[in-house]
Scaffold this active site. Structure first.
Site, mmCIF file in Angstrom:
data_model
loop_
_atom_site.group_PDB
_atom_site.id
_atom_site.type_symbol
_atom_site.label_atom_id
_atom_site.label_comp_id
_atom_site.label_asym_id
_atom_site.label_seq_id
_atom_site.Cartn_x
_atom_site.Cartn_y
_atom_site.Cartn_z
ATOM 1 N N TRP A 83 0.921 -1.274 -0.523
ATOM 2 C CA TRP A 83 -0.075 -0.307 -0.159
ATOM 3 C C TRP A 83 0.762 1.300 -0.158
ATOM 4 O O TRP A 83 0.348 2.234 -0.655
ATOM 5 C CB TRP A 83 -1.074 0.489 1.476
ATOM 6 N N ASN A 84 1.978 1.412 0.270
ATOM 7 C CA ASN A 84 3.021 2.740 0.043
ATOM 8 C C ASN A 84 3.191 3.241 -1.231
ATOM 9 O O ASN A 84 3.223 4.508 -0.953
ATOM 10 C CB ASN A 84 4.705 2.204 0.759
ATOM 11 N N LYS A 112 -2.807 -7.695 -7.401
ATOM 12 C CA LYS A 112 -3.625 -7.723 -5.749
ATOM 13 C C LYS A 112 -2.941 -6.501 -5.511
ATOM 14 O O LYS A 112 -2.068 -7.051 -4.889
ATOM 15 C CB LYS A 112 -3.393 -8.866 -5.564
ATOM 16 N N PRO A 113 -3.790 -5.242 -5.812
ATOM 17 C CA PRO A 113 -2.741 -4.157 -4.326
ATOM 18 C C PRO A 113 -3.616 -4.822 -2.865
ATOM 19 O O PRO A 113 -3.962 -5.785 -3.130
ATOM 20 C CB PRO A 113 -3.959 -3.183 -5.207
ATOM 21 N N GLU A 173 10.641 -8.765 -3.720
ATOM 22 C CA GLU A 173 11.252 -6.783 -2.911
ATOM 23 C C GLU A 173 10.676 -6.972 -2.133
ATOM 24 O O GLU A 173 9.581 -7.194 -1.436
ATOM 25 C CB GLU A 173 10.991 -6.220 -4.342
ATOM 26 N N GLY A 195 11.413 -6.143 2.564
ATOM 27 C CA GLY A 195 11.684 -5.281 3.460
ATOM 28 C C GLY A 195 13.245 -4.944 3.529
ATOM 29 O O GLY A 195 13.796 -5.712 3.526
ATOM 30 N N CYS A 234 10.661 1.101 1.412
ATOM 31 C CA CYS A 234 11.031 0.216 1.353
ATOM 32 C C CYS A 234 13.097 0.456 1.449
ATOM 33 O O CYS A 234 13.593 -0.156 2.409
ATOM 34 C CB CYS A 234 11.748 -0.630 0.527
ATOM 35 N N GLU A 277 13.093 -3.156 10.384
ATOM 36 C CA GLU A 277 12.299 -2.457 9.699
ATOM 37 C C GLU A 277 10.814 -1.410 11.332
ATOM 38 O O GLU A 277 10.828 -1.805 11.332
ATOM 39 C CB GLU A 277 11.811 -3.386 8.646
ATOM 40 N N LYS A 330 20.111 -10.365 1.065
ATOM 41 C CA LYS A 330 20.055 -11.469 2.047
ATOM 42 C C LYS A 330 18.400 -11.098 2.765
ATOM 43 O O LYS A 330 17.785 -11.954 1.104
ATOM 44 C CB LYS A 330 20.160 -10.244 3.499
ATOM 45 N N GLY A 380 15.774 -9.905 -0.404
ATOM 46 C CA GLY A 380 14.697 -10.141 -1.540
ATOM 47 C C GLY A 380 15.174 -10.889 -2.732
ATOM 48 O O GLY A 380 16.645 -11.234 -2.367
ATOM 49 N N GLU A 431 14.164 -5.886 -10.029
ATOM 50 C CA GLU A 431 13.210 -5.064 -10.978
ATOM 51 C C GLU A 431 14.238 -3.525 -11.536
ATOM 52 O O GLU A 431 15.308 -3.620 -11.360
ATOM 53 C CB GLU A 431 11.936 -4.619 -10.124
HETATM 54 P P1 NDP Z 1 2.507 -6.765 3.160
HETATM 55 O O1 NDP Z 1 3.444 -7.815 2.913
HETATM 56 O O2 NDP Z 1 2.276 -7.359 4.590
HETATM 57 O O3 NDP Z 1 1.988 -7.248 1.911
HETATM 58 C C1 NDP Z 1 2.192 -7.413 0.455
HETATM 59 C C2 NDP Z 1 0.940 -7.540 -0.711
HETATM 60 O O4 NDP Z 1 1.305 -8.660 -0.059
HETATM 61 C C3 NDP Z 1 -0.423 -6.858 -0.027
HETATM 62 O O5 NDP Z 1 -1.408 -6.798 -1.361
HETATM 63 C C4 NDP Z 1 -0.947 -8.231 0.945
HETATM 64 O O6 NDP Z 1 -2.476 -8.337 1.028
HETATM 65 C C5 NDP Z 1 -0.467 -9.387 0.242
HETATM 66 N N1 NDP Z 1 -0.446 -10.246 1.150
HETATM 67 C C6 NDP Z 1 -0.406 -10.481 1.730
HETATM 68 N N2 NDP Z 1 -0.076 -12.059 2.685
HETATM 69 C C7 NDP Z 1 -0.605 -12.683 1.665
HETATM 70 C C8 NDP Z 1 -0.277 -13.487 1.608
HETATM 71 N N3 NDP Z 1 -0.557 -14.923 2.360
HETATM 72 N N4 NDP Z 1 -0.053 -14.554 0.071
HETATM 73 C C9 NDP Z 1 -0.317 -13.658 -0.834
HETATM 74 N N5 NDP Z 1 0.008 -11.910 -1.146
HETATM 75 C C10 NDP Z 1 -0.353 -11.389 0.615
HETATM 76 O O7 NDP Z 1 3.565 -5.879 3.297
HETATM 77 P P2 NDP Z 1 2.932 -4.666 3.802
HETATM 78 O O8 NDP Z 1 1.509 -4.884 3.021
HETATM 79 O O9 NDP Z 1 3.451 -4.551 5.172
HETATM 80 O O10 NDP Z 1 4.130 -3.795 3.306
HETATM 81 C C11 NDP Z 1 5.523 -3.503 3.552
HETATM 82 C C12 NDP Z 1 6.899 -3.746 3.099
HETATM 83 O O11 NDP Z 1 6.772 -4.105 1.823
HETATM 84 C C13 NDP Z 1 7.650 -3.514 3.841
HETATM 85 O O12 NDP Z 1 8.154 -4.631 4.551
HETATM 86 C C14 NDP Z 1 8.493 -2.732 2.892
HETATM 87 O O13 NDP Z 1 9.608 -2.981 2.890
HETATM 88 C C15 NDP Z 1 8.594 -3.251 1.444
HETATM 89 N N6 NDP Z 1 8.447 -2.938 0.659
HETATM 90 C C16 NDP Z 1 9.755 -3.471 -0.475
HETATM 91 C C17 NDP Z 1 10.107 -2.805 -1.323
HETATM 92 C C18 NDP Z 1 10.845 -3.028 -2.089
HETATM 93 O O14 NDP Z 1 10.975 -2.593 -3.618
HETATM 94 N N7 NDP Z 1 12.086 -3.845 -1.743
HETATM 95 C C19 NDP Z 1 9.252 -1.731 -1.645
HETATM 96 C C20 NDP Z 1 7.871 -0.871 -0.997
HETATM 97 C C21 NDP Z 1 8.160 -1.059 -0.350
HETATM 98 P P3 NDP Z 1 -3.411 -7.253 2.228
HETATM 99 O O15 NDP Z 1 -1.877 -6.112 2.337
HETATM 100 O O16 NDP Z 1 -4.529 -7.250 1.402
HETATM 101 O O17 NDP Z 1 -2.779 -8.250 3.576
#
Ligand code: NDP
Length: 486
Positions: A154-155, A178-179, A253, A255, A287, A388, A458, A461, A465
């Site tokens: 969602w960020n 899936k957002p 990708e 945390g 992130c 994080e 590590k 991820g 990308e």
């Molecule tokens: P989550 O891992 O909780 O959620 C990310 C997505 O995965 C959401 O759409 C979520 O759906 C979905 N999801 C959750 N559980 C499952 C599952 N079991 N199976 C399939 N899909 C699932 O992350 P956050 O929402 O907390 O996002 C923040 C995280 O993202 C931070 O750790 C951040 O660092 C990382 N991030 C990494 C980036 C990168 O490029 N490396 C860039 C930006 C963020 P729902 O929310 O609907 O449950």
């Protein structure tokens, strides 16, 4: 009492049109006011099946087009989205919380990324190796994978989507995205606009819903060949396991806890600005945010004072209010998590120099606000160092020299980004070579470029990308040998 009108939304966009999901409604909340303003039914496994089937059907024709034609179609569709930015910007602010200015930056960047891969369409190539044996040649074909599932947090709902969508579509795949359950609306409208702009039905589909139901159904679907995931490390690990049957491809990708090293010879003003921007942009929910600062002892007082002063000056406010520089956290739970990490850190030591709780402005009481926070010199094993922190709270430590700074920087399970500030080329080079991370910025703000591959080491991820490298993660290669009779 709520002043918002709650809008009901169909919840999916499949095969070129809206699709009404069959699952329970999920609320969409304005993080600036705490009020629910929309309800979106989640996609069931059956809805996911409908989307994946549509993507698989569309893939036959889409993958057969000339790659330049796919680029042309995607480019026209991206321009149509661009023409509707004024509509998308407030929608993103309303469901995500970020300021209008930041929503515009995000959406503009999302369109730019689409156009970047449109520009690369004609560069997608295989290889030829002559003379493998006398009269024997080899060629390397590149083929799309098929249906790609894109799961996004969602960020940055739209840029993180387009990082996947653009190389996937140009390479000839089709996509079901899936957002996050809390930010479905901008993605649904984005998908609809791409379709209005000429992207053929079924090439890009969106299903909204929770990660545990909709996300899992997408990852498990037998016709999905690859999952491109951005999100937290624990969920990334679950997805890797869920994707194992059938050997689905994954890019993850995840945390980060990006370190910033400020040496005694750095441009200290520029470094302090970069620390503030790098930590507080998007309310710290990035992130690649700067999450730990290590500053040389001899210049530490000056840097710490400058960063704390900047944190205190930042104008915190609702995203839709003019002049706000930092919006709220995205959810109440997110704010609680950050507040807990700061509190547990301060229990163990450190000096609170700014923030440390919600802002005092009564106008902001109902939203999920948290003041920009700076903590100096806590111990090195506190939550703000080892976990994080996905919010606007920055720890700063003094270090003796570059060796200590690099050792501290690497003492983390994460390895996403990193940055170093110094005028000494030797130090810059050493840091770039020794820091365990997928990116190192030297005397630069932590900005991601489409031109360069990006991905974590590590626990941050797997896979890349951005860059032309992204195509490697959306294609399979096949080696073909032409014998002497060919
Ligand atoms: P989550 O891992 O909780 O959620 C990310 C997505 O995965 C959401 O759409 C979520 O759906 C979905 N999801 C959750 N559980 C499952 C599952 N079991 N199976 C399939 N899909 C699932 O992350 P956050 O929402 O907390 O996002 C923040 C995280 O993202 C931070 O750790 C951040 O660092 C990382 N991030 C990494 C980036 C990168 O490029 N490396 C860039 C930006 C963020 P729902 O929310 O609907 O449950």
């Amino acid at each position: 009492m709520s002043t918002e009108t709650v809008t009901a939304v169909a919840g999916a966009f499949i095969d070129g049109r809206e699709h009404a999901n069959g699952g329970d409604p999920l609320p969409v909340t304005n993080p600036g006011t705490g009020e629910v303003f929309a309800e979106v039914p989640g996609a069931t496994a059956r809805d996911v099946d409908t989307a994946v089937d549509a993507a698989a059907r569309a893939g036959a024709e889409w993958s057969a087009l000339a790659v330049s034609k796919r680029g042309e179609i995607l480019g026209a569709a991206a321009h149509h989205v661009e023409a509707h930015l004024d509509e998308l910007v407030p929608l993103l602010t309303r469901e995500q919380g970020k300021t209008l200015r930041d929503s515009r930056i995000e959406l503009t960047k999302a369109v730019d990324t689409l156009m970047h891969y449109v520009g690369l369409a004609k560069t997608l190539r295989g290889a030829h190796t002559p003379g493998l044996d006398p009269g024997v040649d080899g060629i390397v074909l590149r083929r799309p994978l098929g249906v790609v599932g894109a799961i996004v947090p969602w960020n940055f709902p739209t840029t993180l989507l387009c990082n996947k969508l653009a190389p996937a579509l140009v390479a000839g795949n089709t996509v079901v995205a899936k957002p996050a359950g809390t930010t479905p609306l901008t993605t649904l409208r984005f998908c609809e606009l791409l379709a209005e702009g000429g992207l053929p039905a079924g090439v890009f589909n969106v299903v909204t819903g929770s990660g545990s139901l909709t996300g899992t159904a997408l990852v498990r679907h037998p016709l999905v060949r690859k999952i491109a995931f951005t999100g937290s490390t624990p969920v990334g690990e679950q997805i890797m396991a869920l994707a194992a049957p059938g050997m689905k491809r994954v890019t993850l990708e995840l945390g980060g806890s990006d370190p910033m090293i400020i040496c005694d010879d750095a441009d200290l003003d520029a470094a302090a600005s970069a620390a503030s921007m790098g930590r507080f942009y998007n309310c710290g929910q990035a992130c690649l945010a700067i999450k730990r600062v290590y500053v040389f002892e001899s210049v530490a007082d000056q840097v710490i004072e400058a960063v704390a002063a900047k944190a205190k000056r930042l104008k915190v406010g609702r995203g839709d209010v003019k002049g706000s520089q930092m919006g709220p956290l995205h959810t109440a739970a997110q704010r609680e998590e950050v507040a807990g990490q700061v509190a547990r850190t301060l229990e163990q030591g450190g000096t609170l120099l700014a923030g440390g709780g919600p802002p005092e402005d009564p106008e902001l009481e109902a939203g999920f606000f948290y003041a920009p926070t700076v903590v100096a010199d806590p111990p090195h094993d506190v939550p703000m160092a080892t976990e994080e922190v996905f919010g606007p709270a920055l720890p700063i430590w003094r270090v003796a020299d570059l060796d200590e700074a690099i050792a501290r920087a690497n003492a983390s399970p994460f390895g996403l980004g990193s940055s170093v500030w110094t005028r000494d080329l030797g130090r810059a080079r050493q840091a770039a070579e020794r820091i365990e991370a997928g990116y190192t910025w030297i005397n630069s703000r932590t900005k991601v470029y489409d031109e360069l591959p990006f991905g974590g080491w590590k626990s941050s991820g797997y896979g890349k990308e951005h860059g032309s490298e992204a195509f490697d993660y959306y294609t399979e290669t096949k080696s073909v040998v032409f014998g002497s009779q060919s």
